[in-house]
Enzyme design. Structure first.
Site, PDB file in Angstrom:
ATOM      1  N   ASN A   1       0.873  -1.178   0.000  1.00  0.00           N
ATOM      2  CA  ASN A   1       0.000   0.000   0.000  1.00  0.00           C
ATOM      3  C   ASN A   1       0.910   1.227   0.000  1.00  0.00           C
ATOM      4  O   ASN A   1       1.465   1.594   1.028  1.00  0.00           O
ATOM      5  CB  ASN A   1      -0.890  -0.048   1.254  1.00  0.00           C
ATOM      6  CG  ASN A   1      -1.696   1.217   1.448  1.00  0.00           C
ATOM      7  OD1 ASN A   1      -1.802   2.048   0.530  1.00  0.00           O
ATOM      8  ND2 ASN A   1      -2.278   1.374   2.628  1.00  0.00           N
TER       9      ASN A   1
ATOM     10  N   LYS B   1       0.094   4.224  -0.317  1.00  0.00           N
ATOM     11  CA  LYS B   1      -0.570   5.406   0.245  1.00  0.00           C
ATOM     12  C   LYS B   1      -0.359   6.612  -0.692  1.00  0.00           C
ATOM     13  O   LYS B   1      -0.305   6.422  -1.906  1.00  0.00           O
ATOM     14  CB  LYS B   1      -0.072   5.661   1.668  1.00  0.00           C
ATOM     15  CG  LYS B   1      -0.216   4.407   2.553  1.00  0.00           C
ATOM     16  CD  LYS B   1      -0.019   4.647   4.009  1.00  0.00           C
ATOM     17  CE  LYS B   1      -0.233   3.336   4.751  1.00  0.00           C
ATOM     18  NZ  LYS B   1      -0.095   3.471   6.199  1.00  0.00           N
TER      19      LYS B   1
ATOM     20  N   HIS C   1      -9.556   1.459   5.028  1.00  0.00           N
ATOM     21  CA  HIS C   1      -8.274   1.621   5.733  1.00  0.00           C
ATOM     22  C   HIS C   1      -8.480   2.603   6.895  1.00  0.00           C
ATOM     23  O   HIS C   1      -9.244   3.571   6.767  1.00  0.00           O
ATOM     24  CB  HIS C   1      -7.211   2.142   4.768  1.00  0.00           C
ATOM     25  CG  HIS C   1      -5.837   2.111   5.362  1.00  0.00           C
ATOM     26  ND1 HIS C   1      -5.410   3.052   6.264  1.00  0.00           N
ATOM     27  CD2 HIS C   1      -4.821   1.228   5.230  1.00  0.00           C
ATOM     28  CE1 HIS C   1      -4.181   2.749   6.655  1.00  0.00           C
ATOM     29  NE2 HIS C   1      -3.803   1.645   6.031  1.00  0.00           N
TER      30      HIS C   1
ATOM     31  N   GLU D   1      -6.811   4.981   7.951  1.00  0.00           N
ATOM     32  CA  GLU D   1      -6.541   6.381   7.615  1.00  0.00           C
ATOM     33  C   GLU D   1      -7.754   7.008   6.942  1.00  0.00           C
ATOM     34  O   GLU D   1      -8.050   8.188   7.152  1.00  0.00           O
ATOM     35  CB  GLU D   1      -5.278   6.474   6.738  1.00  0.00           C
ATOM     36  CG  GLU D   1      -4.021   6.221   7.569  1.00  0.00           C
ATOM     37  CD  GLU D   1      -2.845   5.668   6.800  1.00  0.00           C
ATOM     38  OE1 GLU D   1      -2.855   5.672   5.555  1.00  0.00           O
ATOM     39  OE2 GLU D   1      -1.894   5.201   7.470  1.00  0.00           O
TER      40      GLU D   1
ATOM     41  N   GLU E   1      -5.351  -4.546  10.897  1.00  0.00           N
ATOM     42  CA  GLU E   1      -4.314  -3.538  11.086  1.00  0.00           C
ATOM     43  C   GLU E   1      -4.592  -2.759  12.367  1.00  0.00           C
ATOM     44  O   GLU E   1      -5.427  -1.821  12.358  1.00  0.00           O
ATOM     45  CB  GLU E   1      -4.296  -2.562   9.905  1.00  0.00           C
ATOM     46  CG  GLU E   1      -4.005  -3.227   8.576  1.00  0.00           C
ATOM     47  CD  GLU E   1      -3.469  -2.231   7.564  1.00  0.00           C
ATOM     48  OE1 GLU E   1      -2.381  -2.466   7.038  1.00  0.00           O
ATOM     49  OE2 GLU E   1      -4.134  -1.208   7.320  1.00  0.00           O
TER      50      GLU E   1
ATOM     51  N   GLY F   1       2.616   2.548  10.788  1.00  0.00           N
ATOM     52  CA  GLY F   1       3.597   3.611  10.603  1.00  0.00           C
ATOM     53  C   GLY F   1       4.344   3.998  11.877  1.00  0.00           C
ATOM     54  O   GLY F   1       5.028   5.015  11.909  1.00  0.00           O
TER      55      GLY F   1
ATOM     56  N   SER G   1       3.397  -1.848  10.427  1.00  0.00           N
ATOM     57  CA  SER G   1       4.853  -1.927  10.673  1.00  0.00           C
ATOM     58  C   SER G   1       5.449  -3.292  10.335  1.00  0.00           C
ATOM     59  O   SER G   1       6.351  -3.773  11.028  1.00  0.00           O
ATOM     60  CB  SER G   1       5.176  -1.541  12.120  1.00  0.00           C
ATOM     61  OG  SER G   1       4.840  -0.184  12.357  1.00  0.00           O
TER      62      SER G   1
ATOM     63  N   GLY H   1       2.796  -0.950   4.319  1.00  0.00           N
ATOM     64  CA  GLY H   1       2.822   0.457   3.947  1.00  0.00           C
ATOM     65  C   GLY H   1       4.245   0.907   3.665  1.00  0.00           C
ATOM     66  O   GLY H   1       4.789   0.685   2.582  1.00  0.00           O
ATOM     67  N   GLY H   2       4.867   1.516   4.660  1.00  0.00           N
ATOM     68  CA  GLY H   2       6.187   2.117   4.502  1.00  0.00           C
ATOM     69  C   GLY H   2       7.212   1.230   3.811  1.00  0.00           C
ATOM     70  O   GLY H   2       7.919   1.684   2.894  1.00  0.00           O
TER      71      GLY H   2
HETATM   72  P1  PGA Z   1       2.867   0.539   7.635  1.00  0.00           P
HETATM   73  O1  PGA Z   1       1.379   0.720   7.064  1.00  0.00           O
HETATM   74  O2  PGA Z   1       3.403  -0.758   7.082  1.00  0.00           O
HETATM   75  O3  PGA Z   1       3.614   1.737   7.168  1.00  0.00           O
HETATM   76  O4  PGA Z   1       2.728   0.468   9.139  1.00  0.00           O
HETATM   77  C1  PGA Z   1       0.519  -0.380   6.902  1.00  0.00           C
HETATM   78  C2  PGA Z   1      -0.796   0.056   6.333  1.00  0.00           C
HETATM   79  O5  PGA Z   1      -1.322   1.096   6.765  1.00  0.00           O
HETATM   80  O6  PGA Z   1      -1.367  -0.601   5.425  1.00  0.00           O
END
Ligand code: PGA
Length: 247
Positions: free
Chosen positions: A8, A10, A95, A97, A165, A171, A209, A230-231
């Site tokens: 992802n 983002k 998600h 967010e 999640e 993050g 994470s 994500g990251g």
């Molecule tokens: P992250 O994000 O791996 O940066 O923690 C995961 C996500 O929000 O899908």
């Protein structure tokens, strides 16, 4: 079960970045056949150029959101059939967010899941508790409530992926313990029974994470059927290492 490694991105990357990153993942996927499905979800404007790079590779294309309506007067929104048209096979929905930034309720997520299903997309429905809810001992109740509210009837394992999640793990570099992950994933599996016909075949991803250093341990947990990343999905070598851990 064949696991899914989903990236992802983002709201990150311009066209040149996305094309380069996707190109590297596609190249690795062609050179080394992994025993998992691999998915990249770029920002909407990059769907076409990234899709062009992924064409002919084993890497699937997905989006990060869709509207509940098929078309119409919804300025700034993207409809599910447009995503299918762009070459997507998956869409991430609900998600945390988006639930936080855009006030998406379970009912909204359910309506979007219906729309995604109708357009032939696999919906990755995201759920997870906040730190406050975890500290109050409400995690399983929150996850149950989100599943009950966000999943429409009539789904099957071919059209549905769940992503657990924990909001406080996204993050932040913090992850739940293996015992906590196992408990929530087993609870999700149990809750899906009766909601989804072939519930044992629904992939339940862990997200929050995920890194090369913790991916293998997380992927060994029962009922963890892949990762939503994500990251770490913004670095080709890191995402690939996580995909290797999924296979
Ligand atoms: P992250 O994000 O791996 O940066 O923690 C995961 C996500 O929000 O899908």
């Amino acid at each position: 079960m064949r696991k899914l490694a989903a990236g992802n991105w983002k709201m990150n990357g311009l066209k040149a970045d996305g094309v380069a990153l996707a190109g590297e993942i596609a190249q690795r996927a062609k050179a080394e056949k992994l025993g998992c499905d691999i998915l990249i979800c770029p920002p909407a404007p990059l769907l076409f150029p990234v899709g062009a790079v992924l064409a002919g590779s084993p890497v699937a294309l997905g989006a990060q959101n869709c509207h509940a309506n098929e078309k119409g007067a919804h300025t700034g929104e993207v409809a599910a059939p447009m995503l299918t048209d762009a070459g997507c096979s998956y869409v991430i929905l609900g998600h945390s967010e988006r639930r936080a930034d855009n006030g998406e309720s379970d009912a909204v997520v359910r309506a979007k899941t219906v729309a995604a299903h109708k357009a032939g997309l696999i919906a990755i429905v995201c759920i997870g508790e906040t730190l406050q809810e975890r500290d109050a001992g409400e995690t399983l109740a929150v996850v149950s409530r989100q599943l009950a509210g966000s999943l429409p009837d009539g789904l099957d394992a071919k059209g549905l992926v769940i992503a657990y999640e924990p909001v406080w793990a996204i993050g932040t570099g913090r992850t739940p313990t293996i015992v906590q992950v196992a408990e929530v994933h087993a609870h999700i599996r149990q809750t899906l029974k009766g909601r989804v016909a072939d519930s044992d075949a629904v992939r339940i991803l862990y997200g929050g994470s995920v890194k090369p250093s913790n991916a293998q341990e997380l992927m060994n947990v029962p009922n963890v059927d892949g990762a939503l990343v994500g990251g770490a999905s913004l670095v080709a070598a890191d995402f690939w290492a996580i995909a290797q851990a999924c296979s």
